[in-house]
Design a protein around this motif. Structure first.
Motif, PDB file in Angstrom:
ATOM      1  N   UNK A   4       0.875  -1.011   0.100  1.00  0.00           N
ATOM      2  CA  UNK A   4       0.116   0.030   0.010  1.00  0.00           C
ATOM      3  C   UNK A   4       0.623   1.199   0.282  1.00  0.00           C
ATOM      4  N   UNK A   5       0.880   2.239  -0.707  1.00  0.00           N
ATOM      5  CA  UNK A   5       1.297   3.464  -0.591  1.00  0.00           C
ATOM      6  C   UNK A   5       0.943   4.430   0.006  1.00  0.00           C
ATOM      7  N   UNK A   6       0.671   5.470   0.395  1.00  0.00           N
ATOM      8  CA  UNK A   6       0.147   6.588   0.941  1.00  0.00           C
ATOM      9  C   UNK A   6       1.092   8.128   0.814  1.00  0.00           C
ATOM     10  N   UNK A   7       0.487   8.755  -0.167  1.00  0.00           N
ATOM     11  CA  UNK A   7       1.077  10.154  -0.463  1.00  0.00           C
ATOM     12  C   UNK A   7       0.440  11.466   0.152  1.00  0.00           C
ATOM     13  N   UNK A   8       1.008  12.309  -0.067  1.00  0.00           N
ATOM     14  CA  UNK A   8       1.064  13.170   0.243  1.00  0.00           C
ATOM     15  C   UNK A   8      -0.662  14.278  -0.364  1.00  0.00           C
ATOM     16  N   UNK A  24       7.385   0.135  -8.507  1.00  0.00           N
ATOM     17  CA  UNK A  24       7.256  -1.224  -7.399  1.00  0.00           C
ATOM     18  C   UNK A  24       6.810  -1.606  -9.083  1.00  0.00           C
ATOM     19  N   UNK A  25       6.068  -1.494  -9.925  1.00  0.00           N
ATOM     20  CA  UNK A  25       6.189  -2.348 -11.146  1.00  0.00           C
ATOM     21  C   UNK A  25       7.536  -3.485 -11.569  1.00  0.00           C
ATOM     22  N   UNK A  26       8.502  -2.445 -11.681  1.00  0.00           N
ATOM     23  CA  UNK A  26       9.907  -2.271 -12.459  1.00  0.00           C
ATOM     24  C   UNK A  26      11.251  -2.973 -10.774  1.00  0.00           C
ATOM     25  N   UNK A  40       2.413  -6.545  -4.942  1.00  0.00           N
ATOM     26  CA  UNK A  40       1.769  -6.753  -5.055  1.00  0.00           C
ATOM     27  C   UNK A  40       0.565  -5.229  -5.165  1.00  0.00           C
ATOM     28  N   UNK A  41       0.076  -4.229  -6.018  1.00  0.00           N
ATOM     29  CA  UNK A  41      -0.523  -3.029  -5.459  1.00  0.00           C
ATOM     30  C   UNK A  41      -1.669  -3.676  -4.240  1.00  0.00           C
TER      31      UNK A  41
END
Length: 112
Positions: A4-8, A24-26, A40-41
């Motif tokens: 999981x990604x948390x962004x501003x 993340x993908x590469x 896996x996102x």
């Protein structure tokens, strides 16, 4: 890894999250250390706006949906692309760690 990604929220109008997602993908940038592990996102959400008032709830929801790793995007911890790191990042890290528990991983940035 289930990520999981948390962004501003303040940078959403400037950045579509391309470097975070490509990393993340590469398996590049801060994800290179996991090159032997599939990523896996699970989700990518904002902090909810200053002072990161939704970080805990959003991290909890991603954990509920299977995330074992949460990355704070570089916009939070390094200030990309606006050159201003979040002044609330220490509290956000603490909140995410609580939601992840002992076995979860917190990544403090996504890319340079």
């Amino acid at each position: 890894m289930k990520l999981g990604i948390i962004r501003c929220q303040q940078t959403e109008h400037l950045c579509p999250g391309t470097k975070c997602l490509q990393g993340a993908q590469h398996h590049t940038f801060n994800f290179e250390q996991f090159k032997d592990e599939p990523i896996e996102l699970v989700g990518m959400v904002s902090c909810g706006g200053c002072p990161g008032k939704q970080v805990s709830a959003r991290a909890a929801e991603m954990v509920k949906r299977g995330a074992d790793t949460i990355a704070l995007a570089s916009c939070i911890t390094r200030g990309n692309p606006i050159g201003y790191p979040c002044p609330f990042q220490a509290k956000q890290k603490d909140l995410v760690r609580r939601q992840l528990g002992e076995n979860g991983r917190l990544l403090e940035y996504t890319h340079e």
